[in-house]
Write an enzyme that holds these catalytic residues in place. Structure first.
Site, PDB file in Angstrom:
ATOM      1  N   ASP A 148       0.852  -1.189   0.000  1.00 18.75           N
ATOM      2  CA  ASP A 148       0.000   0.000   0.000  1.00 18.75           C
ATOM      3  C   ASP A 148       0.884   1.234   0.000  1.00 18.75           C
ATOM      4  O   ASP A 148       2.014   1.193   0.498  1.00 18.75           O
ATOM      5  CB  ASP A 148      -0.849   0.037   1.287  1.00 18.75           C
ATOM      6  CG  ASP A 148      -2.023  -0.936   1.243  1.00 18.75           C
ATOM      7  OD1 ASP A 148      -2.356  -1.445   0.164  1.00 18.75           O
ATOM      8  OD2 ASP A 148      -2.608  -1.166   2.312  1.00 18.75           O
TER       9      ASP A 148
ATOM     10  N   ARG B 194      -1.159  -0.590  -8.691  1.00 23.15           N
ATOM     11  CA  ARG B 194      -2.556  -0.271  -8.360  1.00 23.15           C
ATOM     12  C   ARG B 194      -2.678   1.251  -8.405  1.00 23.15           C
ATOM     13  O   ARG B 194      -1.908   1.951  -7.735  1.00 23.15           O
ATOM     14  CB  ARG B 194      -2.901  -0.776  -6.967  1.00 23.15           C
ATOM     15  CG  ARG B 194      -4.281  -0.275  -6.501  1.00 23.15           C
ATOM     16  CD  ARG B 194      -4.431  -0.328  -4.984  1.00 23.15           C
ATOM     17  NE  ARG B 194      -4.495  -1.663  -4.461  1.00 23.15           N
ATOM     18  CZ  ARG B 194      -4.169  -1.978  -3.203  1.00 23.15           C
ATOM     19  NH1 ARG B 194      -3.734  -1.038  -2.365  1.00 23.15           N
ATOM     20  NH2 ARG B 194      -4.261  -3.216  -2.779  1.00 23.15           N
TER      21      ARG B 194
HETATM   22  C1  LIG Z   1      -8.591  -1.241  -3.450  1.00 21.13           C
HETATM   23  C2  LIG Z   1      -8.161   0.107  -2.965  1.00 21.13           C
HETATM   24  C3  LIG Z   1      -6.908   0.252  -2.388  1.00 21.13           C
HETATM   25  C4  LIG Z   1      -6.475   1.506  -1.968  1.00 21.13           C
HETATM   26  N1  LIG Z   1      -5.179   1.644  -1.507  1.00 21.13           N
HETATM   27  C5  LIG Z   1      -4.734   2.886  -1.235  1.00 21.13           C
HETATM   28  C6  LIG Z   1      -3.354   3.116  -0.911  1.00 21.13           C
HETATM   29  O1  LIG Z   1      -2.541   2.197  -0.873  1.00 21.13           O
HETATM   30  N2  LIG Z   1      -2.964   4.395  -0.651  1.00 21.13           N
HETATM   31  C7  LIG Z   1      -3.847   5.452  -0.706  1.00 21.13           C
HETATM   32  O2  LIG Z   1      -3.430   6.592  -0.503  1.00 21.13           O
HETATM   33  N3  LIG Z   1      -5.147   5.257  -0.995  1.00 21.13           N
HETATM   34  C8  LIG Z   1      -5.615   4.013  -1.252  1.00 21.13           C
HETATM   35  N4  LIG Z   1      -6.936   3.846  -1.573  1.00 21.13           N
HETATM   36  C9  LIG Z   1      -7.913   4.948  -1.331  1.00 21.13           C
HETATM   37  C10 LIG Z   1      -7.986   5.905  -2.493  1.00 21.13           C
HETATM   38  O3  LIG Z   1      -6.809   6.669  -2.573  1.00 21.13           O
HETATM   39  C11 LIG Z   1      -9.184   6.871  -2.329  1.00 21.13           C
HETATM   40  O4  LIG Z   1      -9.008   7.612  -1.156  1.00 21.13           O
HETATM   41  C12 LIG Z   1     -10.548   6.199  -2.270  1.00 21.13           C
HETATM   42  O5  LIG Z   1     -10.601   5.104  -3.133  1.00 21.13           O
HETATM   43  C13 LIG Z   1     -11.666   7.189  -2.675  1.00 21.13           C
HETATM   44  O6  LIG Z   1     -11.464   7.649  -3.958  1.00 21.13           O
HETATM   45  P1  LIG Z   1     -12.295   7.165  -5.254  1.00 21.13           P
HETATM   46  O7  LIG Z   1     -11.312   6.760  -6.288  1.00 21.13           O
HETATM   47  O8  LIG Z   1     -13.249   6.108  -4.897  1.00 21.13           O
HETATM   48  O9  LIG Z   1     -12.972   8.461  -5.824  1.00 21.13           O
HETATM   49  P2  LIG Z   1     -13.843   9.627  -5.162  1.00 21.13           P
HETATM   50  O10 LIG Z   1     -13.952  10.671  -6.205  1.00 21.13           O
HETATM   51  O11 LIG Z   1     -13.307   9.994  -3.817  1.00 21.13           O
HETATM   52  O12 LIG Z   1     -15.231   8.929  -4.941  1.00 21.13           O
HETATM   53  C14 LIG Z   1     -16.069   8.512  -6.020  1.00 21.13           C
HETATM   54  C15 LIG Z   1     -17.356   7.944  -5.438  1.00 21.13           C
HETATM   55  O13 LIG Z   1     -17.076   6.746  -4.724  1.00 21.13           O
HETATM   56  C16 LIG Z   1     -17.867   6.640  -3.551  1.00 21.13           C
HETATM   57  N5  LIG Z   1     -16.985   6.680  -2.381  1.00 21.13           N
HETATM   58  C17 LIG Z   1     -15.673   7.007  -2.346  1.00 21.13           C
HETATM   59  N6  LIG Z   1     -15.177   6.882  -1.100  1.00 21.13           N
HETATM   60  C18 LIG Z   1     -16.207   6.499  -0.336  1.00 21.13           C
HETATM   61  C19 LIG Z   1     -16.334   6.199   1.058  1.00 21.13           C
HETATM   62  N7  LIG Z   1     -15.312   6.284   1.905  1.00 21.13           N
HETATM   63  N8  LIG Z   1     -17.547   5.812   1.512  1.00 21.13           N
HETATM   64  C20 LIG Z   1     -18.609   5.695   0.674  1.00 21.13           C
HETATM   65  N9  LIG Z   1     -18.545   5.969  -0.639  1.00 21.13           N
HETATM   66  C21 LIG Z   1     -17.358   6.350  -1.135  1.00 21.13           C
HETATM   67  C22 LIG Z   1     -18.815   7.803  -3.576  1.00 21.13           C
HETATM   68  O14 LIG Z   1     -19.978   7.394  -4.272  1.00 21.13           O
HETATM   69  C23 LIG Z   1     -18.047   8.836  -4.399  1.00 21.13           C
HETATM   70  O15 LIG Z   1     -18.880   9.772  -5.009  1.00 21.13           O
HETATM   71  C24 LIG Z   1      -7.361   2.615  -2.048  1.00 21.13           C
HETATM   72  C25 LIG Z   1      -8.609   2.467  -2.642  1.00 21.13           C
HETATM   73  C26 LIG Z   1      -9.011   1.252  -3.117  1.00 21.13           C
HETATM   74  C27 LIG Z   1     -10.349   1.144  -3.780  1.00 21.13           C
END
Ligand SMILES: Cc1cc2nc3c(=O)[nH]c(=O)nc-3n(C[C@H](O)[C@H](O)[C@H](O)COP(=O)(O)OP(=O)(O)OC[C@H]3O[C@@H](n4cnc5c(N)ncnc54)[C@H](O)[C@@H]3O)c2cc1C
Length: 313
Positions: free
Chosen positions: A136, A187
């Site tokens: 991560d 990722r």
């Molecule tokens: C498999 C996976 C691994 C990850 N690993 C890392 C990592 O190693 N380091 C790191 O910095 N980040 C990591 N993340 C988190 C990532 O950086 C984002 O903070 C997170 O995924 C929210 O961004 P989004 O791409 O979904 O888009 P956004 O624009 O934030 O969200 C798009 C839509 O997704 C839904 N959504 C997003 N977040 C939420 C929530 N918390 N609760 C409910 N609905 C939500 C909502 O409908 C929102 O409108 C990971 C995410 C995933 C999916």
């Protein structure tokens, strides 16, 4: 109103020991308690049970044992042994051999060389059993060192590991070229940490634009990339971009977090895409949970509703 509460505020609360103590007592105590929406449980058995439910729905999984920033060499060694035990349990249960871990959890803040050795110990065991280990990505403080460690281990012949790049960081597009040249599996995420403007995009439109550019490069020139997002627009564009270039759905995967957009996870799997769900578990769930609240303050309402319901029961 809730939308106005900043990520900073939740990151600040994540550091509060007293809030953590209270939340830890009540957040997991019943199957319906609020933290269980985003965290599978405190034990490996609970995580495996969650993985089996998801597998029955046609979803893949990766398990993340929660615990960040260990502060002593002994804690780092204990965390390493814990990962070996987790891999053993996953092997026995015959679930996807895929683990996500944080280098700070293996002692990166204590002693870099020890953390690398700990990772080698994990990899020696997991690679032999056919596991894939994803490092991560933590805050920008760790970006350079994490990529360097991946390169070092890659040169030593380790192929069962991959990395995460955050579209929000301005440097990430260059890092992506570097990882693609190496042959490493990436990722792609938007980025969960609050970072200064000098090194990170702050406007959502800028983060999304960088995400899309990186997604395109990964789909055409990456090595089995993971497009990790719940953003249906980014997912739609990924599907379009891949289809237009005849990149078949077995050459990449979508990833989402446990408990978030379960409808979209199911739909993508029905449409023939690989979808991997990131399942966090463990006693140290509070900082992870607060990051999820910070991303979508509306989740606070979900927590409040759960608490009211529990009080009534
Ligand atoms: C498999 C996976 C691994 C990850 N690993 C890392 C990592 O190693 N380091 C790191 O910095 N980040 C990591 N993340 C988190 C990532 O950086 C984002 O903070 C997170 O995924 C929210 O961004 P989004 O791409 O979904 O888009 P956004 O624009 O934030 O969200 C798009 C839509 O997704 C839904 N959504 C997003 N977040 C939420 C929530 N918390 N609760 C409910 N609905 C939500 C909502 O409908 C929102 O409108 C990971 C995410 C995933 C999916």
């Amino acid at each position: 109103m809730l939308a106005g509460i900043s990520k900073h505020f939740f990151h600040f609360l994540a550091g509060s020991r007293s809030l953590q103590r209270v939340a830890s007592r009540i957040g997991m105590r019943k199957p319906t308690s609020f933290a269980r929406r985003f965290i599978a449980g405190e034990t490996i058995d609970e995580a495996i049970a969650a993985a089996l439910v998801l597998r029955a729905r046609g979803l893949l999984v990766t398990l993340d044992h929660l615990g960040e920033n260990v502060t002593t060499a002994d804690e780092a060694s204990a965390a390493t042994r814990e990962y070996l035990a987790i891999a053993e349990s996953m092997n026995r249960a015959d679930i996807d051999r895929n683990i996500s871990l944080k280098l700070s959890g293996l002692g990166l803040d204590v002693d870099k060389n020890q953390a690398i050795d700990n990772l080698r110990t994990v990899l020696r065991r997991t690679e032999a059993a056919g596991f894939f280990v994803r490092l991560d990505m933590e805050s920008s403080h760790y970006t350079s060192v994490t990529l360097e460690i991946v390169e070092t281990l890659w040169r030593e012949g380790h192929r069962g590991l991959g990395v995460v790049l955050q579209a929000a960081l301005r440097r990430s597009e260059q890092d992506l070229q570097r990882m693609n040249a190496l042959g490493g599996r990436v990722r792609l995420v938007k980025g969960a940490y609050t970072e200064p403007r000098t090194i990170a995009y702050h406007r959502k439109a800028d983060v999304d634009a960088a995400y899309e550019r990186m997604m395109r490069l990964l789909i055409t020139a990456g090595h089995y990339p993971a497009i990790a997002t719940h953003d249906h627009v980014m997912i739609y564009r990924t599907r379009q971009w891949a289809a237009a270039r005849a990149v078949t759905p077995d050459r990449f995967e979508f990833q989402m977090l446990y408990g978030i957009r379960r409808d979209l996870q199911a739909k993508l799997a029905r449409d023939g895409y690989r979808v991997r769900v990131y399942i966090p578990f463990g006693r140290e769930w509070f900082p992870y949970f607060m990051r999820r609240l910070g991303e979508r303050p509306a989740n606070v309402l979900f927590v409040v509703r759960s608490l009211i319901r529990e009080k009534r029961e």
